[in-house]
Design a protein around this motif. Sequence first.
Motif, PDB file in Angstrom:
ATOM      1  N   CYS A  53       0.818  -1.216   0.000  1.00 51.33           N
ATOM      2  CA  CYS A  53       0.000   0.000   0.000  1.00 51.33           C
ATOM      3  C   CYS A  53       0.854   1.270   0.000  1.00 51.33           C
ATOM      4  O   CYS A  53       0.310   2.377   0.079  1.00 51.33           O
ATOM      5  CB  CYS A  53      -0.939   0.008   1.199  1.00 51.33           C
ATOM      6  SG  CYS A  53      -2.070  -1.386   1.257  1.00 51.33           S
ATOM      7  N   LEU A  91      -4.349  -0.417   9.698  1.00 57.58           N
ATOM      8  CA  LEU A  91      -5.333   0.594   9.301  1.00 57.58           C
ATOM      9  C   LEU A  91      -5.272   1.809  10.225  1.00 57.58           C
ATOM     10  O   LEU A  91      -5.255   2.960   9.753  1.00 57.58           O
ATOM     11  CB  LEU A  91      -6.733  -0.009   9.323  1.00 57.58           C
ATOM     12  CG  LEU A  91      -7.089  -0.967   8.184  1.00 57.58           C
ATOM     13  CD1 LEU A  91      -8.449  -1.599   8.427  1.00 57.58           C
ATOM     14  CD2 LEU A  91      -7.084  -0.234   6.846  1.00 57.58           C
ATOM     15  N   SER A  94      -2.019   3.787   9.602  1.00 59.96           N
ATOM     16  CA  SER A  94      -2.016   4.516   8.327  1.00 59.96           C
ATOM     17  C   SER A  94      -2.918   5.742   8.387  1.00 59.96           C
ATOM     18  O   SER A  94      -2.598   6.789   7.818  1.00 59.96           O
ATOM     19  CB  SER A  94      -2.455   3.580   7.188  1.00 59.96           C
ATOM     20  OG  SER A  94      -3.792   3.136   7.391  1.00 59.96           O
ATOM     21  N   LYS A  95      -4.039   5.630   9.103  1.00 57.53           N
ATOM     22  CA  LYS A  95      -4.933   6.787   9.251  1.00 57.53           C
ATOM     23  C   LYS A  95      -4.294   7.876  10.105  1.00 57.53           C
ATOM     24  O   LYS A  95      -4.557   9.065   9.900  1.00 57.53           O
ATOM     25  CB  LYS A  95      -6.259   6.349   9.876  1.00 57.53           C
ATOM     26  CG  LYS A  95      -7.093   5.441   8.978  1.00 57.53           C
ATOM     27  CD  LYS A  95      -8.312   4.902   9.712  1.00 57.53           C
ATOM     28  CE  LYS A  95      -9.115   3.952   8.838  1.00 57.53           C
ATOM     29  NZ  LYS A  95     -10.275   3.367   9.559  1.00 57.53           N
ATOM     30  N   VAL A 103      -4.354   5.035   2.739  1.00 55.76           N
ATOM     31  CA  VAL A 103      -4.987   4.110   3.686  1.00 55.76           C
ATOM     32  C   VAL A 103      -5.527   2.909   2.913  1.00 55.76           C
ATOM     33  O   VAL A 103      -6.250   3.063   1.933  1.00 55.76           O
ATOM     34  CB  VAL A 103      -6.134   4.801   4.450  1.00 55.76           C
ATOM     35  CG1 VAL A 103      -6.841   3.796   5.356  1.00 55.76           C
ATOM     36  CG2 VAL A 103      -5.597   5.966   5.268  1.00 55.76           C
ATOM     37  N   LYS A 105      -7.644  -0.033   1.400  1.00 55.47           N
ATOM     38  CA  LYS A 105      -9.079  -0.290   1.232  1.00 55.47           C
ATOM     39  C   LYS A 105      -9.364  -1.764   1.522  1.00 55.47           C
ATOM     40  O   LYS A 105      -8.502  -2.628   1.395  1.00 55.47           O
ATOM     41  CB  LYS A 105      -9.521   0.066  -0.188  1.00 55.47           C
ATOM     42  CG  LYS A 105      -9.210   1.500  -0.599  1.00 55.47           C
ATOM     43  CD  LYS A 105      -9.970   2.486   0.245  1.00 55.47           C
ATOM     44  CE  LYS A 105      -9.815   3.915  -0.280  1.00 55.47           C
ATOM     45  NZ  LYS A 105      -8.414   4.417  -0.148  1.00 55.47           N
ATOM     46  N   LEU A 127     -13.229  -5.396  10.978  1.00 55.79           N
ATOM     47  CA  LEU A 127     -12.124  -4.439  11.073  1.00 55.79           C
ATOM     48  C   LEU A 127     -12.488  -3.252  11.965  1.00 55.79           C
ATOM     49  O   LEU A 127     -11.652  -2.748  12.713  1.00 55.79           O
ATOM     50  CB  LEU A 127     -11.721  -3.963   9.679  1.00 55.79           C
ATOM     51  CG  LEU A 127     -11.036  -5.020   8.801  1.00 55.79           C
ATOM     52  CD1 LEU A 127     -10.765  -4.468   7.403  1.00 55.79           C
ATOM     53  CD2 LEU A 127      -9.725  -5.475   9.434  1.00 55.79           C
ATOM     54  N   GLU A 131     -10.501  -2.081  15.309  1.00 54.23           N
ATOM     55  CA  GLU A 131     -10.000  -0.719  15.507  1.00 54.23           C
ATOM     56  C   GLU A 131     -10.499  -0.139  16.832  1.00 54.23           C
ATOM     57  O   GLU A 131      -9.727   0.503  17.575  1.00 54.23           O
ATOM     58  CB  GLU A 131     -10.430   0.175  14.338  1.00 54.23           C
ATOM     59  CG  GLU A 131      -9.704  -0.126  13.039  1.00 54.23           C
ATOM     60  CD  GLU A 131     -10.141   0.792  11.917  1.00 54.23           C
ATOM     61  OE1 GLU A 131      -9.285   1.248  11.160  1.00 54.23           O
ATOM     62  OE2 GLU A 131     -11.351   1.065  11.797  1.00 54.23           O
TER      63      GLU A 131
END
Length: 383
Positions: A53, A91, A94-95, A103, A105, A127, A131
Amino acid sequence: MMDEPWGEGRVAPDVHCALRDKELKLPAFRAHSPLLKNRRFFVDIVTLLSSHCQLCPAARHLAVYLLDHFLDRYNITTSKQLYTLAVGCLLLASKFEDREDHVPKLEQINSTRLLSSQNFCLTKKELLSAELLLLDAFSWDLSLPTPAHFLDYYLAASVSHKDQHCHAWPSPCVRKTKECLREYAHYFLEVTLQDHMFYKFQPSLVAAACIGASRICLQLSPYWTRDLQRISKYSLEHLATCIELLLLTYDNTLKDAVAAKSQELAMVPCTPRAPTQVLFQPPAYADLSQPTTATLAKIHSPGHDLCLAYWDSLQSHPPGGVASSGHTSYPALQPLDLCTVPVPPFLSMHMTIAAESRHCLAAAYETNCSGTGHLFPAGCFDR
């Protein structure tokens, strides 16, 4: 997140001070997880997904930090929950650290062979639950310094015109030296992800040690300059233990890669070829199981693809032949110019470093991520 490295901006010293204060409050890593023996496998998954990514190093290191410290506090019930947790860490990181368009997908994650080989298909709900679980575990505070956050600041002072060189480059150039040192430093930064022992050092010290190990490999003298000591607040004595671990870890990783490639080549049937003259042999490595009195012999520039391409050429191709391996073809290598570089006594080792003008670096992760049969006990998701 800023597109330009923060280490070169006007506010860099203030940001550095804030990060140094923050790292003093990080929780200790206890290494109590029963899943510690499987850590490398899931670190490789996070690393490969982040590379796929094109995430920044800070996001990758934060993701591994979240995964390690969560597993250090809680147990996981099933392998799918552990996969979900690893992806959830990536995730969130990356955010927090990278650009929005980087980010991953959901479709992109499920399409990777890492998950499809395990017959897993993660859902948006799974997911999201992972989180929220992670955010709750870290009290919604993801401002957690890692070595990747400090590296850019130290790289700004990593090379100067006053450096003395001991290599066979045609014409020493500060710009080219700095570019090459950056590649070395990022390689060593990735090495720190592969073993949890680096958590016993402060993140800023690990980043500084990556610079020091890179300067040793590039044979730049002095190994640690006054400018680096001034901005990092670390002397070479402070960094000695971590630098030695970095060099030992790299050496062991290189040996594993060469051994795996040799085994791979031994399984390929081939017709006998006429003997050819070999300009130089791959080096023999000393036993490095006891780092306190280790002797590092003939440390290479950390270029797995270059080493393996050369090894491939020795085993498979006669001079002038057509390359049949999956590696990129490289120009003919010249014999190495060896120069012995004395390391200060407190590093407790003596190294003979190969001076080679070609530096082609790639952080290669040799672990097979399609394996099965991993067992993961007891749980925290069902609470």
